[in-house]
Design a protein around this motif. Structure first.
Motif, PDB file in Angstrom:
ATOM      1  N   THR A  49       0.876  -1.306   0.073  1.00  0.00           N
ATOM      2  CA  THR A  49      -0.039  -0.037   0.072  1.00  0.00           C
ATOM      3  C   THR A  49       0.862   1.114  -0.221  1.00  0.00           C
ATOM      4  O   THR A  49       1.932   1.388   0.474  1.00  0.00           O
ATOM      5  CB  THR A  49      -0.828  -0.046   1.247  1.00  0.00           C
ATOM      6  OG1 THR A  49      -1.649  -1.265   0.957  1.00  0.00           O
ATOM      7  CG2 THR A  49      -1.695   1.121   1.298  1.00  0.00           C
ATOM      8  N   LEU A 101     -12.243  -3.101  -0.836  1.00  0.00           N
ATOM      9  CA  LEU A 101     -10.929  -2.957  -0.933  1.00  0.00           C
ATOM     10  C   LEU A 101     -10.371  -3.672  -2.186  1.00  0.00           C
ATOM     11  O   LEU A 101      -9.666  -2.916  -3.124  1.00  0.00           O
ATOM     12  CB  LEU A 101     -10.078  -3.259   0.272  1.00  0.00           C
ATOM     13  CG  LEU A 101     -10.377  -2.532   1.344  1.00  0.00           C
ATOM     14  CD1 LEU A 101      -9.777  -3.272   2.820  1.00  0.00           C
ATOM     15  CD2 LEU A 101      -9.635  -1.185   1.227  1.00  0.00           C
ATOM     16  N   GLU A 102     -10.827  -5.075  -2.342  1.00  0.00           N
ATOM     17  CA  GLU A 102     -10.345  -5.831  -3.514  1.00  0.00           C
ATOM     18  C   GLU A 102     -10.895  -5.134  -4.871  1.00  0.00           C
ATOM     19  O   GLU A 102      -9.933  -5.195  -5.771  1.00  0.00           O
ATOM     20  CB  GLU A 102     -10.855  -7.040  -3.460  1.00  0.00           C
ATOM     21  CG  GLU A 102     -10.193  -7.922  -2.196  1.00  0.00           C
ATOM     22  CD  GLU A 102      -8.598  -8.014  -2.621  1.00  0.00           C
ATOM     23  OE1 GLU A 102      -8.315  -8.391  -3.646  1.00  0.00           O
ATOM     24  OE2 GLU A 102      -7.785  -8.113  -1.710  1.00  0.00           O
ATOM     25  N   VAL A 103     -12.033  -4.814  -4.956  1.00  0.00           N
ATOM     26  CA  VAL A 103     -12.481  -4.382  -6.025  1.00  0.00           C
ATOM     27  C   VAL A 103     -11.766  -2.940  -6.623  1.00  0.00           C
ATOM     28  O   VAL A 103     -11.628  -2.660  -7.816  1.00  0.00           O
ATOM     29  CB  VAL A 103     -14.219  -4.066  -5.957  1.00  0.00           C
ATOM     30  CG1 VAL A 103     -14.467  -3.245  -7.108  1.00  0.00           C
ATOM     31  CG2 VAL A 103     -14.781  -5.437  -6.004  1.00  0.00           C
ATOM     32  N   MET A 104     -11.408  -1.983  -5.597  1.00  0.00           N
ATOM     33  CA  MET A 104     -10.628  -0.874  -5.943  1.00  0.00           C
ATOM     34  C   MET A 104      -9.418  -1.097  -6.531  1.00  0.00           C
ATOM     35  O   MET A 104      -8.639  -0.231  -6.629  1.00  0.00           O
ATOM     36  CB  MET A 104     -10.643  -0.111  -4.814  1.00  0.00           C
ATOM     37  CG  MET A 104     -11.835   0.699  -4.116  1.00  0.00           C
ATOM     38  SD  MET A 104     -11.695   1.580  -2.596  1.00  0.00           S
ATOM     39  CE  MET A 104     -13.356   1.692  -1.955  1.00  0.00           C
ATOM     40  N   GLY A 105      -8.824  -2.565  -5.993  1.00  0.00           N
ATOM     41  CA  GLY A 105      -7.407  -2.665  -6.320  1.00  0.00           C
ATOM     42  C   GLY A 105      -6.495  -2.701  -5.431  1.00  0.00           C
ATOM     43  O   GLY A 105      -5.326  -2.614  -5.513  1.00  0.00           O
ATOM     44  N   VAL A 106      -6.994  -2.544  -3.951  1.00  0.00           N
ATOM     45  CA  VAL A 106      -6.014  -2.654  -2.915  1.00  0.00           C
ATOM     46  C   VAL A 106      -5.905  -4.106  -2.516  1.00  0.00           C
ATOM     47  O   VAL A 106      -6.768  -5.091  -2.574  1.00  0.00           O
ATOM     48  CB  VAL A 106      -6.904  -2.026  -1.766  1.00  0.00           C
ATOM     49  CG1 VAL A 106      -6.058  -1.917  -0.542  1.00  0.00           C
ATOM     50  CG2 VAL A 106      -7.242  -0.538  -2.142  1.00  0.00           C
ATOM     51  N   TYR A 156      -2.904  -4.283   3.017  1.00  0.00           N
ATOM     52  CA  TYR A 156      -3.533  -3.106   3.809  1.00  0.00           C
ATOM     53  C   TYR A 156      -3.924  -3.249   5.278  1.00  0.00           C
ATOM     54  O   TYR A 156      -3.848  -2.474   6.253  1.00  0.00           O
ATOM     55  CB  TYR A 156      -4.888  -2.730   3.166  1.00  0.00           C
ATOM     56  CG  TYR A 156      -5.453  -1.475   3.408  1.00  0.00           C
ATOM     57  CD1 TYR A 156      -5.207  -0.111   3.182  1.00  0.00           C
ATOM     58  CD2 TYR A 156      -6.608  -1.520   4.341  1.00  0.00           C
ATOM     59  CE1 TYR A 156      -5.733   1.081   3.601  1.00  0.00           C
ATOM     60  CE2 TYR A 156      -7.420  -0.539   4.670  1.00  0.00           C
ATOM     61  CZ  TYR A 156      -6.913   0.612   4.490  1.00  0.00           C
ATOM     62  OH  TYR A 156      -7.662   2.013   4.981  1.00  0.00           O
TER      63      TYR A 156
END
Lengths: 247, 255
Positions: free
Chosen positions: A24, A122-127, A132
């Motif tokens: 991150t 978070l995953e969908v945002m690409g994090v 994180y």
């Protein structure tokens, strides 16, 4: 059953690898680390100080009350208190207490994020959600040896106060006992254990929270299971490390 | 534009998607409807990359997801906005922090620029007096607005919404539907909405994809759905007396 345990262990190690992938952004991570230090380390100091001080006192009183043979010197009270606190109580038993306090906090907070789809968000945002959520906890727990250092100090202080003010021995006798046959490697051994337990305390509860399925009831169950497994692994690692380092 | 070609998804022995192909155009509100267990959620999660299809392809403006490298997928994900059924707002953050989160993570904007953009989208979704509140302190409708604001703050090319109206009263549900449609048209986003809400179908369904038992049973617009004689669609959409009457009136008017 065995296959299931092995598969869970495999999944745990894959998770550990994934934590260090795709870091991150540092500006965000820095804030997360400070928050975790506050939640996990600063938030634990009170209970650790309280327990350590009084358990140190009890160890000292118990030792004194069992010294019925006049041939055994009173210095043994300080010696026994030091050995019990430094070798076992502070690193191992405080860690088990922390598996309950920090561990259930970590599992329930990550578990709640799982059931409310915050981890999916978070995953969908690409994090990388594992990085994180779990990496800052591991970094925060690098300060865990300071907590255990504090526990050792307060445990011995509690033992000294109980022994001296309880009239079981004099202060010089207790301090002589504390210094008797002091092996510096015992401190190293205690802190090596502490560092290993810190990693376990950050990762096992995170694993149980991250991979939980279900709703609110399952979050509670995951916290309990996480406490049990963290304690079991701490005890097993304690045995293995003691064999390796002290035998 | 998102193009789906013949995707199949199995979970163990069970085949949930049995070869679905369709196309979602930019600037249109595309709705996925179907009964519970028809494969809608698996379909949406496959589009989002949460599930990996066993075969078939999903392409985002020509970029086939399964052929992208990890870095390219990461890049693509920053172009996606998602509104979850339960909003999925971060409990530990304020409304402002929730909305600014994607910018903080993926842009090189200064705090001042982030604040300006956040204020702009807050205005855009008509959120009032909520900047410093936490998600638990605001209503369900406001939470949905925050979720939409968070999804669009990074100027996404693709917007996915999973049951955006669930748990909302009918009036707020229409407001949210219209807001999604306005944003879709204004920013030319490819919007895909998974819904059970027949009001949404009638109101904003520019393209409707009806799934049944893991297969695409029917597709068309909210105008065409009135005229279709596909029994599975009419059974599902016009299951209530009210909608049966609405359909009847529409068809009579159309004559």
């Amino acid at each position: 059953m065995l296959i299931r345990y092995l598969s869970q262990i495999g999944k745990y190690f894959i998770m550990l690898k994934e934590i260090f992938n795709k870091p991150t952004k540092w500006s965000v991570m820095k804030q997360l680390i400070f928050k975790e230090v506050d939640d996990l380390i600063i938030g634990s100091l009170g209970i650790v100080a309280f327990i350590s001080f009084f358990v140190g006192g009890v160890v000292s009183i118990q030792t004194a009350l069992n010294l019925t043979n006049p041939l055994i010197p009173k210095e043994l009270i300080g010696f026994a208190t030091r050995q019990s606190i430094v070798l076992e109580f502070a690193p191992t038993f405080i860690s088990i207490i922390m598996a309950g306090k920090m561990g259930s906090f970590i599992t329930s907070s990550i578990g709640t994020m799982r059931v409310t789809e915050q981890i999916d968000a978070l995953e969908v945002m690409g994090v990388n959600s594992l990085n994180y959520l779990v990496f800052p906890k591991i970094i925060a727990l690098l300060l865990y040896p300071f907590v255990i250092g504090l526990s050792m100090f307060l445990g011995v202080l509690g033992g000294w106060m109980a022994a001296v003010y309880g009239g079981f021995t004099s202060s010089p006798e207790f301090i002589t006992g504390l210094q008797t046959e002091f092996i510096p490697f015992h401190i190293t051994y205690a802190f090596i254990k502490t560092a290993v337990f810190a990693i376990l305390l950050a990762t096992i509860p995170s694993f149980h929270g991250y991979y939980m399925k279900g709703g609110a009831l399952e979050v509670g169950q995951a916290s309990t299971v996480s406490f049990v497994w963290t304690s079991v692994v701490i005890i097993l690692m304690n045995f293995i490390l003691t064999q390796l380092l002290l035998s | 534009m998102i193009e789906v070609k013949n995707i199949i998804k199995k979970f163990g022995e069970q085949t949930v998607l049995k070869g679905v192909s369709t196309r979602f155009e930019a600037g249109m509100t595309n709705l996925i409807i179907g009964q519970s267990g028809s494969g809608k959620t698996v379909f949406l999660k496959s589009l989002l990359g949460i599930h990996t299809p066993d075969s078939g392809t999903i392409s985002f403006d020509g970029r086939i997801y399964s052929e992208l490298s990890n870095d390219e997928r990461r890049e693509l994900r920053t172009e996606i906005g998602m509104v979850f059924q339960g909003s999925a707002l971060f409990d530990s953050m304020t409304v402002e922090e929730n909305i600014g989160f994607p910018l903080k993570m993926f842009s090189n904007k200064s705090p001042k620029e982030i604040k300006e953009r956040v204020d702009f989208v807050i205005d855009r979704v008509h959120l009032v007096n909520a900047h410093q509140k936490r998600p638990s302190e605001i209503s369900g409708g406001m939470q949905k607005r925050v979720a939409i604001a968070r999804a669009i703050v990074n100027n996404p090319k693709y917007l996915f919404c999973d049951e955006p109206n669930s748990g909302l009263d009918p009036k707020t549900a229409i407001v949210i539907d219209n807001l999604i449609q306005e944003i879709t048209q204004e920013y030319n986003i490819t919007t895909v909405i998974n819904t059970h809400d027949m009001n949404s179908v009638m109101e904003i369904g520019e393209k409707i994809v009806f799934l049944k038992n893991g297969l695409l049973e029917w597709e068309g617009s909210n105008k065409e759905i009135f005229k279709t004689d596909n029994e599975a669609v009419t059974d599902f959409v016009y299951s209530s007396e009210l909608f049966k009457r609405v359909r009847k009136m529409y068809l009579e008017d159309d004559k």
